[in-house]
Design a protein around this motif. Structure first.
Motif, PDB file in Angstrom:
ATOM      1  N   ARG A  82      -5.090   9.010  -2.374  1.00  0.00           N
ATOM      2  CA  ARG A  82      -3.790   8.450  -2.744  1.00  0.00           C
ATOM      3  C   ARG A  82      -3.287   7.460  -1.700  1.00  0.00           C
ATOM      4  O   ARG A  82      -3.434   7.689  -0.486  1.00  0.00           O
ATOM      5  N   GLY A 100       1.765   7.047  -3.339  1.00  0.00           N
ATOM      6  CA  GLY A 100       1.408   6.597  -4.674  1.00  0.00           C
ATOM      7  C   GLY A 100       0.594   7.641  -5.414  1.00  0.00           C
ATOM      8  O   GLY A 100       0.208   8.671  -4.857  1.00  0.00           O
ATOM      9  N   ARG A 101       0.314   7.358  -6.650  1.00  0.00           N
ATOM     10  CA  ARG A 101      -0.510   8.259  -7.450  1.00  0.00           C
ATOM     11  C   ARG A 101      -1.985   7.955  -7.247  1.00  0.00           C
ATOM     12  O   ARG A 101      -2.356   6.834  -6.914  1.00  0.00           O
ATOM     13  N   GLN A 102      -2.811   8.962  -7.464  1.00  0.00           N
ATOM     14  CA  GLN A 102      -4.252   8.773  -7.369  1.00  0.00           C
ATOM     15  C   GLN A 102      -4.683   7.678  -8.340  1.00  0.00           C
ATOM     16  O   GLN A 102      -4.301   7.674  -9.502  1.00  0.00           O
ATOM     17  N   ASP A 104      -3.873   4.505  -7.949  1.00  0.00           N
ATOM     18  CA  ASP A 104      -3.041   3.340  -7.653  1.00  0.00           C
ATOM     19  C   ASP A 104      -3.429   2.769  -6.290  1.00  0.00           C
ATOM     20  O   ASP A 104      -4.176   3.383  -5.527  1.00  0.00           O
ATOM     21  N   SER A 123      -1.739  -0.987 -10.178  1.00  0.00           N
ATOM     22  CA  SER A 123      -2.082   0.147 -11.022  1.00  0.00           C
ATOM     23  C   SER A 123      -2.499  -0.314 -12.412  1.00  0.00           C
ATOM     24  O   SER A 123      -1.972  -1.308 -12.938  1.00  0.00           O
ATOM     25  N   ASP A 125      -1.884   1.555 -14.840  1.00  0.00           N
ATOM     26  CA  ASP A 125      -0.832   2.186 -15.634  1.00  0.00           C
ATOM     27  C   ASP A 125       0.351   1.229 -15.733  1.00  0.00           C
ATOM     28  O   ASP A 125       1.008   0.934 -14.728  1.00  0.00           O
ATOM     29  N   ARG A 128       3.661   1.836 -14.048  1.00  0.00           N
ATOM     30  CA  ARG A 128       3.751   1.903 -12.590  1.00  0.00           C
ATOM     31  C   ARG A 128       3.465   0.568 -11.903  1.00  0.00           C
ATOM     32  O   ARG A 128       3.970   0.311 -10.809  1.00  0.00           O
TER      33      ARG A 128
END
Length: 332
Positions: A82, A100-102, A104, A123, A125, A128
């Motif tokens: 992360r 952050g998220r895994q 990203d 990202s 996503d 995000r």
């Protein structure tokens, strides 16, 4: 494999591949020839803080704070570690500001006059990807969305504190984002910001700074440093190529608010170079000084800070500092 995963995979290949961009960059004028300085321009180089590559500590970008601490973006790794936004005190003590998220990546960061930290999240996503802000004492929140198939990289705020500029390494674009909130707009889209077709690493517009009434941006795949004046209406003026001799260029900084002398981190060649206003470039730091895939620089007074991503084995990401010798700097 997503486009972002493919880009991340290439990012973490040995950075010798980045140096291969020398074969495809546009030939530079003779005034831009790169030389090695005869006298040390940066002395007393030391490691301020060491990082952990396996934990995702790929140091990507840096902002110096008024208390002489620095804010560093840790981009994360292709192994799914992360990303983090961290503050490093002069003592080397580390404080995590945001995680952050895994999957990203956290790339560019900058600071508003009120202490708000702004940073880019790369990202796949769409909920995000974009520019985020961290107000003093607050929680991270997204300020503006950016395309999930892009790569927001360098980030800077204008002196009025009203507009953020983002270099998109995939979209040949510089985005403008209102600090007050609102959608991002394409401030400039141009071939000069694009990825060179035959470049081994798919990164175009990379580092970005707002300086002396202009947006300055590097293009990794073209080895260029560009200056783009901001007109009275806020639009982009004519692009000026400062130099085309910065193979593997990442982010950069200026000697001072008034000076157009640049310290540029060159990831692939594993060096830091000075770029003078006439386009001449001179190497001032190399692997012999402990560089390990330098990604960005920052200057305060006579102190130069360098973030190192540690992309090559033995993976030695770290924050370094050194003292700028002004006499040697201007004795070229």
């Amino acid at each position: 494999m997503t486009r972002r995963e493919a880009s991340m995979k290439k990012l973490f290949k040995p950075v010798a591949a980045i140096a291969a961009t020398a074969a495809v960059i546009v030939s530079a004028p003779s005034a831009s020839a790169t030389t090695v300085h005869a006298r040390p321009v940066v002395t007393h180089v030391k490691t301020v803080a060491k990082f952990d590559f396996a934990a995702g500590d790929v140091a990507e970008n840096i902002t110096i704070n008024p208390d002489r601490s620095v804010t560093i973006s840790m981009v994360g790794t292709a192994a799914g570690k992360r990303p983090e936004l961290v503050r490093i005190a002069p003592s080397g003590h580390r404080t995590v500001l945001a995680v952050g998220r895994q999957g990203d990546g956290i790339t560019g960061n900058t600071r508003g006059s009120d202490g708000t930290v702004y940073y880019n999240v790369w990202s796949a996503d769409a909920s995000r990807a974009g520019v985020w802000k961290l107000p003093p004492g607050g929680s991270p929140q997204r300020l503006a969305a950016l395309p999930a198939d892009g790569l927001p990289n360098g980030l800077a705020i204008d002196p009025s504190g009203q507009t953020l500029y983002v270099a998109d390494s995939q979209k040949s674009t510089i985005w403008a984002v209102p600090v007050s909130g609102g959608p991002a707009t394409a401030w400039l889209t141009d071939p000069a910001l694009a990825i060179e077709a035959s470049a081994p690493v798919p990164f175009g517009a990379n580092g970005l700074r707002f300086h002396n009434g202009a947006v300055w941006v590097s293009n990794l795949s073209k080895a260029t440093l560009l200056r783009i004046p901001v007109t009275a209406t806020g639009a982009a003026g004519r692009i000026h190529t400062v130099t085309s001799s910065l193979t593997g260029v990442d982010d950069f900084s200026f000697l001072s608010d008034r000076s157009n002398v640049v310290f540029a981190a060159q990831n692939g060649p594993n060096q830091v170079s000075v770029v003078y206003p006439n386009g001449t470039t001179e190497t001032v730091l190399t692997a012999a000084d402990g560089l390990a895939s330098p990604t960005s620089t920052a200057v305060r007074g006579k102190q130069l800070y360098i973030t190192n991503g540690g992309l090559n084995e033995p993976h030695d990401p770290k924050l370094q500092s050194g003292t700028i010798n002004l006499g040697a700097l201007f004795a070229h």
